[in-house]
Design an enzyme around this catalytic site. Structure first.
Site, mmCIF file in Angstrom:
data_model
loop_
_atom_site.group_PDB
_atom_site.id
_atom_site.type_symbol
_atom_site.label_atom_id
_atom_site.label_comp_id
_atom_site.label_asym_id
_atom_site.label_seq_id
_atom_site.Cartn_x
_atom_site.Cartn_y
_atom_site.Cartn_z
ATOM 1 N N PRO A 87 2.551 0.558 -9.777
ATOM 2 C CG PRO A 87 2.750 -1.655 -9.557
ATOM 3 C CD PRO A 87 1.708 -0.652 -9.345
ATOM 4 C CD GLU B 296 -3.209 -9.687 -11.992
ATOM 5 O OE1 GLU B 296 -2.073 -9.242 -12.399
ATOM 6 O OE2 GLU B 296 -3.258 -10.388 -10.958
ATOM 7 N NE ARG C 10 5.841 15.272 7.862
ATOM 8 C CZ ARG C 10 7.046 15.884 7.710
ATOM 9 N NH1 ARG C 10 7.471 16.135 6.515
ATOM 10 N NH2 ARG C 10 7.535 16.348 8.861
ATOM 11 C CG ASP D 190 11.187 16.895 7.497
ATOM 12 O OD1 ASP D 190 11.570 16.521 8.867
ATOM 13 O OD2 ASP D 190 9.693 16.859 7.735
HETATM 14 N N1 SAM Z 1 -0.341 -5.902 -12.109
HETATM 15 C C1 SAM Z 1 -0.120 -4.650 -11.524
HETATM 16 C C2 SAM Z 1 1.293 -4.255 -12.191
HETATM 17 O O1 SAM Z 1 2.141 -5.352 -12.055
HETATM 18 O O2 SAM Z 1 1.591 -3.319 -12.504
HETATM 19 C C3 SAM Z 1 0.124 -4.573 -10.210
HETATM 20 C C4 SAM Z 1 -1.324 -4.290 -9.488
HETATM 21 S S1 SAM Z 1 -1.135 -4.041 -7.781
HETATM 22 C C5 SAM Z 1 -1.386 -5.847 -7.221
HETATM 23 C C6 SAM Z 1 -2.786 -3.455 -7.281
HETATM 24 C C7 SAM Z 1 -2.804 -2.170 -7.139
HETATM 25 O O3 SAM Z 1 -2.068 -1.672 -6.040
HETATM 26 C C8 SAM Z 1 -2.320 -1.156 -8.114
HETATM 27 O O4 SAM Z 1 -3.512 -0.952 -9.128
HETATM 28 C C9 SAM Z 1 -2.134 0.081 -7.382
HETATM 29 O O5 SAM Z 1 -2.869 0.851 -7.094
HETATM 30 C C10 SAM Z 1 -1.535 -0.573 -6.034
HETATM 31 N N2 SAM Z 1 0.047 -0.613 -5.972
HETATM 32 C C11 SAM Z 1 0.662 -1.893 -5.771
HETATM 33 N N3 SAM Z 1 2.125 -1.564 -5.843
HETATM 34 C C12 SAM Z 1 2.176 0.048 -5.988
HETATM 35 C C13 SAM Z 1 3.356 0.769 -5.669
HETATM 36 N N4 SAM Z 1 4.557 0.396 -5.669
HETATM 37 N N5 SAM Z 1 3.000 2.222 -5.977
HETATM 38 C C14 SAM Z 1 1.903 2.546 -6.069
HETATM 39 N N6 SAM Z 1 0.775 1.806 -6.140
HETATM 40 C C15 SAM Z 1 1.076 0.525 -6.042
#
Ligand code: SAM
Length: 245
Positions: free
Chosen positions: A78, A105, A142, A157
């Site tokens: 994220p 995490e 795609r 698209d």
């Molecule tokens: N503690 C992290 C933070 O706040 O940045 C979040 C970890 S999340 C619970 C677990 C995993 O989900 C991440 O390591 C990533 O691989 C994936 N993930 C969660 N949200 C995402 C997003 N919006 N975009 C891409 N990957 C995401």
């Protein structure tokens, strides 16, 4: 979570035909201890678990040795740059991509040293990187020639030229809604122009609709959209009409 969606639909067909080559690796296969542990508690304390760096490094080394090419390694996170249609097109030209899926995490921060890019699919947090990886893979696929039957459909698209797509209709030309929900029955007709057979007029109508939708829903996209002369003229008309209203 990954294998079943990959077996379905357009992606499933592309993988079966060999247009796409997707391998799924389990991080536990790259551990060295008896319990195949991939996570541990965070240094400094706090909630949750963190993905250990060494199984990930071993996995990357193994993939690199098998492929023999430099790796593009994408960390799903994220905290990454926002994944957009233009990124999907750019990544579709690469020979080979590794997508790292986090859990808990997230990753030990040293993993970032082996990563070439970090991508987020939006400003929200999911439980794991599997869904983001599938989203990224699907959007990239795609653009790979041969994956989507009609490549014009990809070119048309939403976002491809910076505009939202025009509205689509299919048969029947007329649908009557019986009024159970709305009190009045309602006849919904496909716009006449789409039944006219006048291809030049249909093309212009579609351009106008795409511009009008973008202006209404995502006006900020227009600043960087690639428009032809006709679209620029149509946009001026739409903006003047809007102003007059
Ligand atoms: N503690 C992290 C933070 O706040 O940045 C979040 C970890 S999340 C619970 C677990 C995993 O989900 C991440 O390591 C990533 O691989 C994936 N993930 C969660 N949200 C995402 C997003 N919006 N975009 C891409 N990957 C995401």
């Amino acid at each position: 979570m990954i294998r079943e969606p990959l077996a379905a639909g357009i992606l499933g067909r592309a993988i079966t035909c060999g247009t796409l080559d997707v391998e799924v690796h389990d991080l536990r296969d790259f551990t060295t201890d008896r319990h195949r542990v991939v996570d541990d508690v965070p240094y400094g304390g706090g909630p949750g678990m963190v993905l250990k760096p060494d199984p990930i490094f071993r996995a990357l080394d193994t993939i690199k040795a098998a492929r023999g090419t430099p790796l593009t390694v994408i960390l799903t996170s994220p905290q990454g740059r926002r994944f957009m249609q233009a990124e999907a097109r750019r990544l579709s030209r690469l020979e080979h991509i590794v997508l790292l899926c986090g859990r808990y995490e997230g990753f030990d921060d040293r993993v970032r040293r082996r990563v070439t890019e970090e991508l987020s699919i939006g400003d929200y947090v999911l439980t794991g990187g599997e869904l983001p990886a599938l989203v990224i893979l699907d959007a990239i696929a795609r653009f790979v020639p041969g994956v989507v039957g009609d490549e014009q459909s990809v070119a048309d698209d939403s976002f491809s030229r910076g505009l939202l797509d025009f509205p689509q209709f299919t048969r029947p030309a007329e649908v009557v809604v019986d009024g159970t929900d709305t009190a009045d029955s309602l006849t919904m007709r496909v716009p006449d122009i789409l039944l006219s057979g006048n291809h030049a007029a249909i093309r212009r109508w579609r351009k106008r609709e795409a511009l009008s939708r973008t202006l209404e829903r995502r006006p900020e996209l227009l600043a960087s959209a690639t428009l032809d002369d006709e679209e620029r003229e149509l946009l001026r008309e739409l903006q003047d009409g809007r102003f007059a209203e």
